[in-house]
Design an enzyme around this catalytic site. Structure first.
Site, PDB file in Angstrom:
ATOM      1  N   GLY A  38      23.702  -2.978  -8.874  1.00 38.98           N
ATOM      2  CA  GLY A  38      23.609  -1.632  -8.118  1.00 38.98           C
ATOM      3  C   GLY A  38      24.851  -1.552  -7.253  1.00 38.98           C
ATOM      4  N   HIS A  39      25.095  -2.371  -6.415  1.00 40.94           N
ATOM      5  CA  HIS A  39      26.507  -2.457  -5.672  1.00 40.94           C
ATOM      6  C   HIS A  39      27.903  -2.226  -6.518  1.00 40.94           C
ATOM      7  CE1 HIS A  39      23.884  -5.019  -3.001  1.00 40.94           C
ATOM      8  NE2 HIS A  39      24.476  -4.125  -2.241  1.00 40.94           N
ATOM      9  N   GLN A  63      20.686  -4.324  12.576  1.00 43.81           N
ATOM     10  CA  GLN A  63      19.680  -3.371  11.764  1.00 43.81           C
ATOM     11  C   GLN A  63      18.501  -4.444  11.219  1.00 43.81           C
ATOM     12  OE1 GLN A  63      22.741  -2.576   8.550  1.00 43.81           O
ATOM     13  NE2 GLN A  63      20.852  -2.632   7.212  1.00 43.81           N
ATOM     14  N   GLY A 149      23.686   3.650  -2.688  1.00 41.67           N
ATOM     15  CA  GLY A 149      22.571   3.827  -3.483  1.00 41.67           C
ATOM     16  C   GLY A 149      21.628   4.732  -3.121  1.00 41.67           C
ATOM     17  N   GLU A 150      20.938   5.506  -3.973  1.00 37.52           N
ATOM     18  CA  GLU A 150      19.699   6.209  -3.583  1.00 37.52           C
ATOM     19  C   GLU A 150      18.419   5.197  -3.556  1.00 37.52           C
ATOM     20  OE1 GLU A 150      19.176   9.165  -6.796  1.00 37.52           O
ATOM     21  OE2 GLU A 150      20.431  10.554  -5.760  1.00 37.52           O
ATOM     22  N   SER A 187      17.744  -5.013  -5.680  1.00 34.12           N
ATOM     23  CA  SER A 187      17.911  -5.236  -4.314  1.00 34.12           C
ATOM     24  C   SER A 187      18.520  -6.757  -4.099  1.00 34.12           C
ATOM     25  CB  SER A 187      16.685  -4.975  -3.652  1.00 34.12           C
ATOM     26  OG  SER A 187      16.773  -5.589  -2.380  1.00 34.12           O
ATOM     27  N   ARG A 189      17.322  -8.413  -1.758  1.00 30.60           N
ATOM     28  CA  ARG A 189      15.965  -8.954  -1.335  1.00 30.60           C
ATOM     29  C   ARG A 189      15.313  -9.469  -2.506  1.00 30.60           C
ATOM     30  NH1 ARG A 189      14.469  -8.002   3.931  1.00 30.60           N
ATOM     31  NH2 ARG A 189      15.764  -6.144   4.919  1.00 30.60           N
TER      32      ARG A 189
HETATM   33  O1  PAF Z   1      22.393  -0.682   2.672  1.00 31.61           O
HETATM   34  C1  PAF Z   1      23.108  -1.493   3.342  1.00 31.61           C
HETATM   35  O2  PAF Z   1      23.274  -2.772   2.754  1.00 31.61           O
HETATM   36  C2  PAF Z   1      23.142  -1.497   4.779  1.00 31.61           C
HETATM   37  O3  PAF Z   1      22.222  -0.870   5.550  1.00 31.61           O
HETATM   38  C3  PAF Z   1      24.630  -0.879   5.102  1.00 31.61           C
HETATM   39  C4  PAF Z   1      24.765   0.492   4.565  1.00 31.61           C
HETATM   40  C5  PAF Z   1      25.538  -1.700   4.424  1.00 31.61           C
HETATM   41  C6  PAF Z   1      24.772  -0.859   6.544  1.00 31.61           C
HETATM   42  O4  PAF Z   1      24.786  -2.174   7.230  1.00 31.61           O
END
Ligand code: PAF
Length: 281
Positions: A38-39, A63, A149-150, A187, A189
């Site tokens: 995805g990345h 976050q 990503g969406e 993901s 995760r």
């Molecule tokens: O989607 C992510 O991996 C994170 O929320 C981001 C956008 C890199 C901000 O830390």
């Protein structure tokens, strides 16, 4: 060639200043590492449309509302750099905590409205942390375009709102979710799932796909949501945090699909929180 890794803002700015002087455009892909396809698709989209590409890797403590979640977040920086090798990224920016949040840091970027629902309702402060770090990354990189990503659709809408509200001159581009063969949204995760849990995980996109088809034919959410949740639990998930139909822009709740609706879900599987969303029209 492995892209150079830059850890300081001064070093990053020396590069971006030279690129700007040469009239080159800059694309940024903000990430927290543990890169997957995805990345890489985001980095490719940046490579295709910008002269210079920056991938940022920063596991943003602001976050995470759960310290254990922050601790367990996969950190695979060397592997990440290797994965980016074939794409031709110009620099990987890997600031440390002190670089991003030096002593005395006191600013919080908070986007109203869009952050109150879905993931925001279950992860207090999460989207403030995202908006704060992303606004810093936008300003630090001075990028023309940013790629998200969406899969994290609510995040994408919040980042768009934040950039527009703060007059940050950047185009925020949403790219399609990349999925595993069985449909599970990619993901970082997913790495935390045991083999046993991983085998059950595709039940989430499967149930959502059935819902998408029914909703597109005119079914009402109120008529199908309880059965759908029960199917996800029967497949081995521990909890369905939310399963909601919303409009794609303002994320307002809907009971019936329209031309611009989207189905959103978050569910827990063996201690791992999975999220997904799919357009319904
Ligand atoms: O989607 C992510 O991996 C994170 O929320 C981001 C956008 C890199 C901000 O830390």
């Amino acid at each position: 060639m492995i892209a150079p890794i830059e850890t300081t803002l001064a070093g990053l700015r020396a590069r971006t200043t030279a690129w700007r002087k040469a009239g080159e455009t800059i694309g940024v892909v903000p990430t927290m590492g543990a890169l997957h396809q995805g990345h890489l698709s985001l980095a490719r989209a940046a490579r295709d449309t910008c002269d210079r590409v920056i991938v940022t890797i920063f596991v943003n403590p602001k976050q995470f509302n759960n310290p254990e979640d922050l601790e367990n977040y996969p950190r695979t920086e060397q592997d990440d750099a290797k994965k980016l090798e074939s794409i031709g990224v110009d620099v990987i920016y890997v600031p440390d905590g002190a670089q991003m949040y030096p002593d005395g840091f006191a600013t919080n970027v908070s986007v109203g409205g869009l952050t109150d629902m879905l993931c925001g309702a279950h992860r207090p402060g999460h989207f403030d942390g995202v908006a704060t770090v992303v606004s810093k990354l936008f300003l630090q990189t001075s990028a023309d375009k940013a790629f998200f990503g969406e899969k994290d659709y609510q995040q994408l809408q919040i980042v768009r709102r934040m950039a527009a509200d703060l007059d940050i001159p950047i185009e925020v581009i949403g790219c399609p979710t990349i999925r595993e063969i069985d449909g599970l949204a990619m993901s970082s995760r997913n790495l935390l799932l045991s083999d046993r849990a991983r085998a059950k995980a595709a039940a989430l996109p499967d149930v959502m796909e059935d819902m998408r088809v029914a909703l597109a034919k005119g079914a009402l959410m109120s008529d199908i949501v309880d059965v759908a949740k029960a199917k996800i639990i029967a497949a081995g998930f521990n909890d369905v945090e939310y399963l909601e139909l919303r409009d794609s822009d303002q994320l307002k709740p809907l009971n019936k699909a329209n031309a611009n609706s989207r189905l959103f879900a978050a569910a827990w599987l063996a201690g791992v929180r999975l999220i997904d969303n799919v357009g319904v029209h």
